[in-house]
Design an enzyme around this catalytic site. Structure first.
Site, PDB file in Angstrom:
ATOM      1  N   ASP A   1       0.855  -1.195   0.000  1.00  0.00           N
ATOM      2  CA  ASP A   1       0.000   0.000   0.000  1.00  0.00           C
ATOM      3  C   ASP A   1       0.888   1.242   0.000  1.00  0.00           C
ATOM      4  O   ASP A   1       2.106   1.151   0.208  1.00  0.00           O
ATOM      5  CB  ASP A   1      -0.883  -0.053   1.256  1.00  0.00           C
TER       6      ASP A   1
ATOM      7  N   GLU B   1       2.757   4.837  -4.034  1.00  0.00           N
ATOM      8  CA  GLU B   1       2.824   5.778  -5.183  1.00  0.00           C
ATOM      9  C   GLU B   1       4.185   6.464  -5.272  1.00  0.00           C
ATOM     10  O   GLU B   1       4.610   6.726  -6.405  1.00  0.00           O
ATOM     11  CB  GLU B   1       1.691   6.812  -5.051  1.00  0.00           C
TER      12      GLU B   1
ATOM     13  N   ASP C   1      -8.988   3.298  -2.953  1.00  0.00           N
ATOM     14  CA  ASP C   1     -10.050   3.714  -2.028  1.00  0.00           C
ATOM     15  C   ASP C   1     -11.288   4.193  -2.766  1.00  0.00           C
ATOM     16  O   ASP C   1     -11.564   5.387  -2.876  1.00  0.00           O
ATOM     17  CB  ASP C   1      -9.509   4.788  -1.092  1.00  0.00           C
TER      18      ASP C   1
HETATM   19  O1  MIG Z   1      -4.519   6.116   4.246  1.00  0.00           O
HETATM   20  O2  MIG Z   1      -3.721   0.825   5.509  1.00  0.00           O
HETATM   21  O3  MIG Z   1      -5.936   2.003   0.127  1.00  0.00           O
HETATM   22  O4  MIG Z   1      -6.921  -0.160   1.531  1.00  0.00           O
HETATM   23  O5  MIG Z   1      -6.963   0.030   4.340  1.00  0.00           O
HETATM   24  C1  MIG Z   1      -5.048   4.847   4.319  1.00  0.00           C
HETATM   25  C2  MIG Z   1      -4.883   1.565   5.640  1.00  0.00           C
HETATM   26  C3  MIG Z   1      -3.991   3.797   4.097  1.00  0.00           C
HETATM   27  C4  MIG Z   1      -5.043   2.929   2.123  1.00  0.00           C
HETATM   28  C5  MIG Z   1      -5.470   1.698   1.417  1.00  0.00           C
HETATM   29  C6  MIG Z   1      -6.506   0.998   2.213  1.00  0.00           C
HETATM   30  C7  MIG Z   1      -5.957   0.639   3.570  1.00  0.00           C
HETATM   31  C8  MIG Z   1      -5.488   1.895   4.287  1.00  0.00           C
HETATM   32  N1  MIG Z   1      -4.532   2.617   3.455  1.00  0.00           N
END
Ligand code: MIG
Length: 739
Positions: free
Chosen positions: A346, A349, A424
């Site tokens: 996650d 980017e 998201d």
């Molecule tokens: O700012 O890890 O897209 O699936 O649950 C949120 C927490 C950070 C973004 C991900 C989401 C995940 C969440 N993350």
């Protein structure tokens, strides 16, 4: 400018600013072979005229005129756009399937709560397909820097690609069919990873399940309620102060034991891993990163620090081999130590809270490449996640796993390592439809193992004054499962402050409907798994827009509220509140999966009661299913068709698959023998053929077989007719004639 052929079907135009040191692309797995001279070149179906700053191509009768220019640190490529051209591709975009007359940016971005038209999102794939009179040509502008692609907004007769880079490798990919362009694009960016079979299970997640006891409870509920093969995710709260590769010992006092218990009940575990390394001199991973020089540095040589979950964080410098090797060893240790099965990447980017749009951008941040040179982040941004996935993949391999990686961000080629989800999204009807558009674009841009958070992730959208944009109702959740079960990645996931949305969260009726859908999903596993193998071998998407399968049917050019699962199954989901919808079926005959009704091609109003998404099988369909332990089913529709079933043990690293070839011709079904058989493959096959009326007899290998009811267990050949389905039990290596 250097113009070359990569192979018979792909032309490459490399442009590099004078004096610039060329960087190798992480996206492309093939090298140019033959350089073309300036002037006219005739190679197979190509006519390529190379001028000083333009290239004129004629391929399959389509003219492509490309003009290259450079100024102020930007390359611009201009190409001709015809009046009736249609544009597909561009990866993950919150736009309709046909992306003509849109302008998009390639810049991997944390796009929490995005909506229709929001741009950019998490993944950048600067690949698009121009289709003119059913003939397609692909374009791929390979640069990992910021790029703007304008498809007829500025000028109706032109597309422009503007790249903030001193180098671009521009590829022209031959069709003539859309599927040729897509498979050739995958040919140059690499075949999709073979995922473990369990990745096709029902995946359950939320931000976050804890403590340990609650994780076990959720897992038990999933099993007790018979919700299919299960994968459970651990989101960021499992960590100790968000330090990656650690556990919070209060919430997870005994993670090894927890994972062991989950495995005993057949449940796999995927943990999130962010790219944030907490700046903490007592933290082992940070110490290793500093000592090994594996972390990203600013141009003045100081450590790059961003605000991430753990507060002040360093970022692994995935762009050089030593750092990737270190990361692979961290992943390997993590997987070996705790037995986790897969990794969820996650915030890659990369995202950071102290940057505009929560996304790192900077000329000051630099990365070290393999050759030791340092390059500004802005030239490499879109490749951060791709290199991270590469290193993670290697780590899982070293730990003996067939890698399962779920990545949020990516660049062209990400399919070689990871599955991708659409980030998201939001729990509302708008997204039920939008997610399909996002996914279909990804699918024909090379990323074949994909899915969207089922039920929607976000519950509030920033900038909307915190207003509640949605309520996730039982109806919406069931409708969401109705199409999600046909996607390779099927994961229910929800935001931290959102109400529960597990299958049981909305009462017994919704639970029952979802369970039935998950059972259908489980039955379809052999089809999905075979399609994954086919995508791995041939680069064919698993889920396909209709135009991929029916490129000559003008009705389907813009259809993005229906899709094909593989070559046979058309799904036309309910995308709004209601119980019927209009469905377009391309020419020929189709059978309604639920009631066997035969429909001719064209537009139809179709019933869609809750729990029963409109699904149709093409004539000549051969859909392998799992009927019971050790029994393969084949859902067939009379006509002409072929399919190959692929199977393996589901987790070894580089298996040779066992294959079974199926053929139907009229009412004659041929089931081959398993090639390359591994132990315990099913030898009993139940043919389920949609027929309007009861046949007079059934011959298997030339011998008439008795009409007798049978159970879905192995046994002697026989048949019975029920509803509009004839059920015939045969063995592999048989030819069945229905008379
Ligand atoms: O700012 O890890 O897209 O699936 O649950 C949120 C927490 C950070 C973004 C991900 C989401 C995940 C969440 N993350």
């Amino acid at each position: 400018m250097r113009v070359s052929m990569v192979n018979d079907d792909v032309l490459r135009i490399g442009v590099v600013k004078n004096g610039h040191k060329y960087r190798e692309s992480p996206a492309v797995v093939v090298k140019p072979t033959v350089d073309l001279a300036s002037g006219e070149n005739k190679i197979g179906p190509w006519l390529v005229k190379v001028n000083e700053d333009s290239v004129h191509v004629n391929v399959d009768g389509v003219e492509v005129n490309l003009r290259f220019s450079y100024s102020n640190g930007q390359f611009t490529i201009r190409g001709n756009l015809g009046l009736a051209d249609i544009v597909y591709g561009l990866g993950e975009k919150a736009l309709p399937l046909n992306r003509k007359r849109f302008r998009v940016t390639m810049w991997n971005t944390d796009a929490y709560g995005y909506r229709y038209g929001s741009d950019p999102l998490y993944v950048s794939i600067p690949f698009f397909i121009v289709t003119r009179n059913h003939v397609s040509v692909g374009h791929f502008a390979d640069s990992t820097a910021r790029m703007v692609i304008d498809l007829g907004v500025e000028r109706g007769d032109e597309f422009t690609v503007t790249v903030n880079d001193d180098q671009v490798d521009y590829y022209v990919i031959r069709g003539p069919r859309l599927r040729d362009v897509v498979t050739r694009f995958i040919g140059i960016t690499g075949k999709p990873a073979l995922m473990p079979k369990w990745a096709l299970g029902h995946q359950q997640s939320r931000y976050s399940y804890y403590p340990q006891g609650r994780v076990l409870e959720v897992a038990k509920a999933l099993k007790d309620m018979d919700l299919g093969n299960t994968v459970i995710y651990l989101d960021i709260h499992y960590m100790d102060g968000y330090r990656i590769f650690t556990w919070n010992s209060e919430r997870f006092p005994n993670p090894r034991d927890m994972v062991k218990k989950l495995h005993e009940s057949g449940i796999k575990v995927v943990t999130i891993v962010d790219p944030y390394i907490k700046v903490d001199p007592n933290y082992q991973v940070f110490k290793e990163g500093i000592n090994g020089n594996y972390l990203t540095l600013d141009s003045d040589g100081g450590l790059t620090i961003v605000q991430g979950w753990p507060g002040k964080s360093a970022l692994p410098d995935f762009f050089n081999r030593e750092a990737r090797d270190w990361w692979s060893s961290l992943i390997e240790r993590w997987v070996r130590d705790y037995g986790v099965d897969g990794i969820w990447l996650d915030m890659n980017e990369p995202a950071a809270f102290d940057y505009p749009n929560h996304t790192v951008t900077s000329k000051v941040i630099t990365h070290r490449l393999d050759d030791g040179s340092r390059v500004s982040h802005d030239y490499l941004h879109n490749a951060y996640a791709l290199y991270e996935a590469m290193a993670t993949y290697e780590g899982l391999r070293r730990a003996g796993k067939r890698p399962f990686i779920l990545s949020r961000a990516g660049y062209a080629g990400i399919q070689r390592y990871a599955a991708v989800w659409t980030g998201d999204n939001t729990s509302n009807w708008e997204h039920l439809k939008l997610q399909l558009q996002v996914l279909l674009g990804l699918s024909i841009s090379g990323v074949t193992f994909i899915g969207a958070d089922v039920g929607g992730f976000a519950k509030y959208v920033p900038g909307d004054g915190g207003s509640r944009l949605f309520t996730l109702t039982p109806e919406l959740l069931v409708r969401w499962y109705e199409w999600a079960i046909f996607f390779p990645l099927l994961r229910n996931h929800a935001d931290v402050a959102s109400p529960d949305q597990e299958p049981w969260a909305f009462g017994p009726r919704a639970l029952e409907l979802i369970r039935d859908l998950l059972r259908l999903r489980a039955r379809l596993t052999p089809y999905l798994y075979s399609l994954m193998w086919i995508s791995h071998i041939n680069g064919e998407p698993i889920v396909r827009p209709l135009v991929y399968e029916f490129p000559n049917d003008d009705e389907v050019m813009n259809i993005d509220d229906e899709f094909m699962l593989g070559p046979f199954m058309l799904v036309a989901p309910m995308l709004n509140s209601g119980t019927s919808r209009e469905v377009y079926l391309p020419g020929g005959e189709w059978v309604n999966l639920w009631n066997g009704e035969v429909l001719k091609g064209g537009y139809h109003m179709v019933d869609a009661p809750l729990g029963k998404p409109p699904v149709f099988l093409k004539s000549g369909s051969l859909v392998p299913t799992q009927e019971s332990e050790g029994v393969l089913g084949i859902l067939a529709v009379p006509g002409d068709g072929e399919f190959t079933v692929y199977d393996d043990d589901g987790e070894s690293q580089s298996p040779t698959p066992s294959t079974l070839s199926l053929r139907i011709s009229g009412d004659r079904v041929t089931v081959g023998d398993w090639a390359n058989p591994m132990p315990q493959l099913p030898t009993t096959v139940i043919l389920k053929v949609y027929l309007g009326k009861e046949p007079s007899k059934v011959m298997v290998n030339g011998v008439e077989v008795p009409k007798a009811r049978f159970s879905a267990e192995p046994g002697q050949p026989s048949w019975y007719f029920e509803g509009r389905l004839i059920n015939i039990r045969v063995k592999v290596g048989s030819e069945t004639m229905i008379i």
